[in-house]
Design a protein around this motif. Structure first.
Motif, short mmCIF file in Angstrom:
data_model
loop_
_atom_site.label_atom_id
_atom_site.label_comp_id
_atom_site.label_asym_id
_atom_site.label_seq_id
_atom_site.Cartn_x
_atom_site.Cartn_y
_atom_site.Cartn_z
N GLU A 181 0.97 -1.05 -0.02
CA GLU A 181 0.00 -0.04 -0.11
C GLU A 181 0.92 1.36 0.16
OE1 GLU A 181 -2.53 -0.39 3.29
OE2 GLU A 181 -3.58 -1.76 2.57
N SER A 182 0.83 2.00 -1.05
CA SER A 182 1.62 3.10 -1.11
C SER A 182 1.00 4.26 -0.57
CB SER A 182 1.78 3.30 -2.75
OG SER A 182 2.66 4.73 -2.83
N VAL A 183 1.85 5.28 0.11
CA VAL A 183 1.24 6.41 0.63
C VAL A 183 1.14 7.67 -0.43
CG1 VAL A 183 2.30 6.05 2.79
CG2 VAL A 183 3.74 7.27 1.16
N TYR A 184 1.45 7.31 -1.75
CA TYR A 184 1.46 8.17 -2.96
C TYR A 184 0.26 7.42 -3.94
CZ TYR A 184 5.46 10.03 -0.89
OH TYR A 184 6.29 10.75 0.12
N ASN A 185 -0.21 8.12 -4.73
CA ASN A 185 -0.87 7.76 -5.96
C ASN A 185 0.41 7.56 -6.94
OD1 ASN A 185 -2.13 7.32 -8.17
ND2 ASN A 185 -2.59 9.53 -8.84
N CYS A 186 0.67 6.33 -7.03
CA CYS A 186 2.22 5.93 -7.79
C CYS A 186 1.82 4.94 -8.78
CB CYS A 186 3.03 5.41 -6.39
SG CYS A 186 4.66 4.96 -7.04
N LEU A 187 2.67 5.00 -9.70
CA LEU A 187 2.79 4.01 -10.80
C LEU A 187 4.14 3.53 -10.89
CD1 LEU A 187 1.86 2.69 -13.45
CD2 LEU A 187 2.80 4.84 -14.46
N GLN A 188 4.43 2.01 -10.53
CA GLN A 188 5.69 1.46 -10.69
C GLN A 188 5.89 0.83 -12.01
OE1 GLN A 188 7.07 -0.51 -7.15
NE2 GLN A 188 5.27 0.04 -6.05
N ILE A 189 6.78 1.24 -12.57
CA ILE A 189 7.10 0.58 -13.97
C ILE A 189 8.50 -0.35 -13.71
CG2 ILE A 189 7.85 0.91 -16.47
CD1 ILE A 189 6.35 3.68 -16.13
N GLY A 190 8.05 -1.49 -13.87
CA GLY A 190 9.20 -2.52 -13.70
C GLY A 190 9.88 -2.84 -15.17
N LEU A 191 11.28 -3.11 -15.12
CA LEU A 191 11.97 -3.52 -16.34
C LEU A 191 12.55 -4.77 -15.96
CD1 LEU A 191 13.84 -0.34 -17.55
CD2 LEU A 191 11.38 -1.20 -18.19
N ASP A 192 12.68 -5.61 -17.00
CA ASP A 192 13.30 -6.94 -16.91
C ASP A 192 13.63 -7.41 -18.36
OD1 ASP A 192 14.40 -9.13 -16.06
OD2 ASP A 192 12.71 -9.81 -15.00
N ARG A 193 14.40 -8.06 -18.44
CA ARG A 193 14.71 -8.74 -19.76
C ARG A 193 15.44 -9.74 -19.87
NH1 ARG A 193 18.07 -4.05 -22.46
NH2 ARG A 193 18.81 -5.35 -23.95
#
Length: 301
Positions: A181-193
């Protein structure tokens, strides 16, 4: 659009470059979430972007700690949230970037850190001196397998902290972590390859050609070897074992680099496991030719 954006994932996936590209398009500023890039002078071995590579984007929380300082997630939490508030107050977009999972959660989530016990910490430190990090890591695995899986067997500081928290709280270390649960309105973008094993090897070779050994020599008088955290960083620790206090090579550099590659690949697997547990992360292929476009579609659907 989210109030805060985070670019997360394993080492060598291209997170820093994507964060710069997003910041340039979203009137943003970057906040470092790599625990080793917080340290002054640790540039080549941490893949810290040069000023030119930052593309005119303001970067926060680089080179803010002296080598002698022990890493403290609680302190990072305070610094990161101050930076987020400052950037937002000026009407710009904060973009966190890094692969230090606990630091990211500390900055973004409703995470309160358990207290400390000098008595317990002192006793565990004595046991560490007697038994070594590997044995203490095995002890952690016996009482909290998930925590042991998330912490490198060579990371004595984090092993001791996990054991300390378990003893203080009577609960597994990771059980003290809150829900996602984030304390912000947050978008997390994950990178993998899929090519990270090869990229790690190339990255280590490139760091050596860029002058990692000379960087370490320059940091020796500043206390790199004595540092409780910085001197244990991947690459630095292995090469420190090959030089004396004057920086003269006394060990097998080729073997040290091979060990660094193997250790970094293991670290990548731990990072991947950590971030994949978080259902909020929106994953992209870091090798995609249109990576920035794909990321912008997530930011501005």
């Amino acid at each position: 659009m989210a109030d805060v954006i985070a670019v997360v994932g394993p080492t060598a996936t291209g997170k820093s470059d994507l964060a710069v590209a997003l910041a340039q398009r979203l009137d943003g500023e970057v906040i470092n979430a790599d625990s080793m890039q917080l340290y002054e002078g640790m540039d080549i071995g941490t893949a810290k972007l040069t000023v030119a590579e930052r593309g005119g984007v303001v970067h926060h929380l680089l080179d803010v700690w002296p080598l002698a300082q022990s890493a403290a997630v609680a302190q990072y939490q305070l610094l990161a949230r101050e930076a987020i508030a400052d950037i937002r107050r000026r009407g710009r977009t904060p973009i966190l970037v890094g692969g230090s999972g606990l630091y990211l959660r500390g900055a973004l989530d409703n995470l309160e850190f358990p207290g400390e016990s000098a008595e317990i910490r002192g006793r565990l430190a004595l046991e560490l001196d007697e038994l070594g990090a590997a044995e203490m890591h095995a002890r952690l695995a016996s009482v909290d397998a998930a925590a042991a899986d998330a912490i490198l067997p060579t990371n004595a500081r984090r092993i001791l902290r996990a054991l300390e928290v378990i003893e203080i709280t009577g609960a597994p270390f990771l059980a003290t972590m809150p829900a996602f649960e984030s304390v912000y309105n947050c978008l997390q973008i994950g990178l993998d390859r899929s090519d990270l094993d090869d990229r790690v090897a190339l990255r280590v070779d490139r760091m050596m050609s860029q002058g990692l050994l000379d960087e370490i020599r320059g940091l020796l008088p500043k206390g790199l070897r004595q540092s409780p955290t910085a001197g244990k960083a991947l690459g630095y620790a292995q090469l420190l074992n090959c030089v004396d206090d004057q920086g003269e090579v006394t060990g097998d550099l080729t073997e040290a680099l091979a060990i660094t590659v193997r250790a970094t690949r293991r670290f990548v697997r731990r990072q991947r496991s950590w971030f994949r547990r978080d259902p909020r992360v929106r994953w992209l292929d870091g090798a995609a030719a249109d990576l920035t476009t794909q990321a912008l579609r997530l930011v501005l659907p």
